[in-house]
Design an enzyme around this catalytic site. Structure first.
Site, mmCIF file in Angstrom:
data_model
loop_
_atom_site.group_PDB
_atom_site.id
_atom_site.type_symbol
_atom_site.label_atom_id
_atom_site.label_comp_id
_atom_site.label_asym_id
_atom_site.label_seq_id
_atom_site.Cartn_x
_atom_site.Cartn_y
_atom_site.Cartn_z
ATOM 1 C CB ILE A 206 -1.029 -0.009 0.815
ATOM 2 C CG1 ILE A 206 -1.428 -0.842 1.436
ATOM 3 C CG2 ILE A 206 -1.927 1.144 1.651
ATOM 4 C CD1 ILE A 206 -2.693 -1.070 0.571
ATOM 5 C CG HIS A 207 2.805 2.856 -2.810
ATOM 6 N ND1 HIS A 207 2.585 2.326 -3.729
ATOM 7 C CD2 HIS A 207 2.924 4.816 -4.113
ATOM 8 C CE1 HIS A 207 2.681 2.464 -5.180
ATOM 9 N NE2 HIS A 207 2.734 3.640 -5.146
ATOM 10 N NE ARG A 208 -0.970 4.214 -6.717
ATOM 11 C CZ ARG A 208 -0.726 4.294 -7.422
ATOM 12 N NH1 ARG A 208 -0.085 5.806 -8.015
ATOM 13 N NH2 ARG A 208 -0.325 3.391 -9.032
#
Ligand code: UD1
Length: 355
Positions: A206-208
């Site tokens: 997860i990085h957005r």
């Protein structure tokens, strides 16, 4: 011999450049690589250069983190100064994907009348709240040669009035996974990385900003992960690190430092399914025949949705848990080329610039 300048700065671009650089050098194109320094931690940058045997960048501009304007602005200034100080003007400049390094490189080059080559052109999420979407649209519209991963990209560019020098060559990330898959398996076994066996865990990334920077979304994701039927192995992007500090992380979640490309491929090969908001990982899951649950409201990689291989859930705990329960996949068909995209790009450049 032609001189091409390449701009990279973020993790996925190192992977893409690894295969394209090799193809360029095989065909006799002289390439100089500039690293903007957008990603700078050992795990986010150096390890990729070492593993993938990328030619060292001739300069690291050490731009680092910052607000979008400040980060992109610093890149513009430093890339421009670097190019103006070169003995001779490059014949073209390559940029990849949709990051701030992409748009900065493309803007500088176009203002210096250097043709821009955009690899991964024509991709759209149609969500202009994503910084990446703005970067893609602008880069495509100031590029001279545009290489798309599929026909969808070609059609989209045509709708936007861009049809000259547009090529559907397939996706260079497919080349990369085919090239490095066996080496990864020789280098790492699953036991080196986690304590779970084959198919016993989910792989998450997860990085957005829409997920990491929203307390509500991050909580939904954590709750969803704690309610699925197996451990979740999660290499944590630095953007998340700060946000997760102090949170109660459910016991079935195993957080790791960001992993190298070879480690990632090993985890991917052995996981049960993928939970992600990454663009690249959606395709990689597909190529590795792993079901993917995309924790976003839309995907650019619409082809992966066929046959249930990819499901879009947004950051909703119910939808994520339900997608994990109901994941059934049907026919798999090859997508995004034949693994020879880099060679096709080199050969088109050869033709265009008559090297
Ligand atoms: C960027 C790209 C995105 C790409 C992603 C891959 C943009 C707008 N976004 O987002 O398209 O999919 O890379 O990872 O260009 N940080 C570190 N160490 C690092 C790198 C980053 O601590 O080595 C931290 C920064 O402090 C920052 C955060 O991570 O707070 C985000 O960094 P940023 O440069 O915006 O890139 P990504 O979010 O990774």
């Amino acid at each position: 011999m032609k001189n091409i300048l390449t701009i990279v700065g973020a993790r996925p671009q190192f992977v893409k450049a690894a295969v394209v650089s090799k193809a360029l050098s095989e065909i006799g194109i002289n390439e100089t690589i500039i690293h903007t320094g957008q990603h700078y931690d050992y795990e986010m940058s150096t390890v990729f250069w070492e593993e993938l045997n990328l030619p060292s960048p001739s300069v690291n501009l050490e731009v680092g983190s910052g607000l979008h304007g400040a980060q992109t602005g610093l890149m513009l200034e430093k890339i421009e100064r670097y190019i103006l100080n070169l003995e001779s003007k490059p014949d073209a400049l390559i940029v990849y994907g949709d990051t701030n390094s992409t748009i900065a490189g493309a803007l500088v080059a176009s203002k210096l009348h250097i043709p821009v080559i955009h690899i991964e052109a024509g991709l759209r999420s149609f969500n202009r709240e994503m910084p990446e979407e703005i970067n893609r649209v602008v880069t495509d519209h100031i590029s001279t040669l545009l290489f798309c991963s599929s026909n969808e990209g070609v059609q989209q560019l045509e709708k936007e009035g861009i049809s000259e020098n547009v090529f559907n060559v397939g996706d260079v990330m497919y080349d990369a996974i085919l090239t490095f898959s066996e080496i990864s398996s020789r280098k790492y076994s699953l036991n080196d990385l986690v304590q779970f066996g084959e198919n016993e865990f989910y792989l998450a990334t997860i990085h957005r900003p829409s997920n990491t920077d929203s307390e509500e979304n991050l909580n939904e994701i954590l709750t969803a992960f704690s309610n699925i039927d197996a451990p979740v192995v999660w290499p944590v992007h630095p953007r998340n690190r700060k946000k997760l500090r102090g949170k109660d992380v459910p016991r079935n979640i195993y957080m790791l430092e960001p992993v190298s490309y070879f480690k990632m491929i090993t985890l991917l090969k052995n996981c049960r399914a993928v939970l992600t908001d990454s663009g690249g990982l959606q395709k990689e899951a597909y190529w590795m025949k792993k079901p993917c649950i995309t924790i976003r409201e839309e995907t650019e990689w619409v082809e992966t949705l066929h046959g249930g291989w990819n499901q879009i859930t947004g950051a909703s705990k119910e939808k994520i848990v339900n997608a994990v329960k109901t994941k059934t996949v049907t026919i798999w068909k090859p997508l995004y080329g034949d693994g020879k995209a880099a060679k096709a790009i080199a050969s088109e450049l050869n033709e265009y610039f008559k090297i």
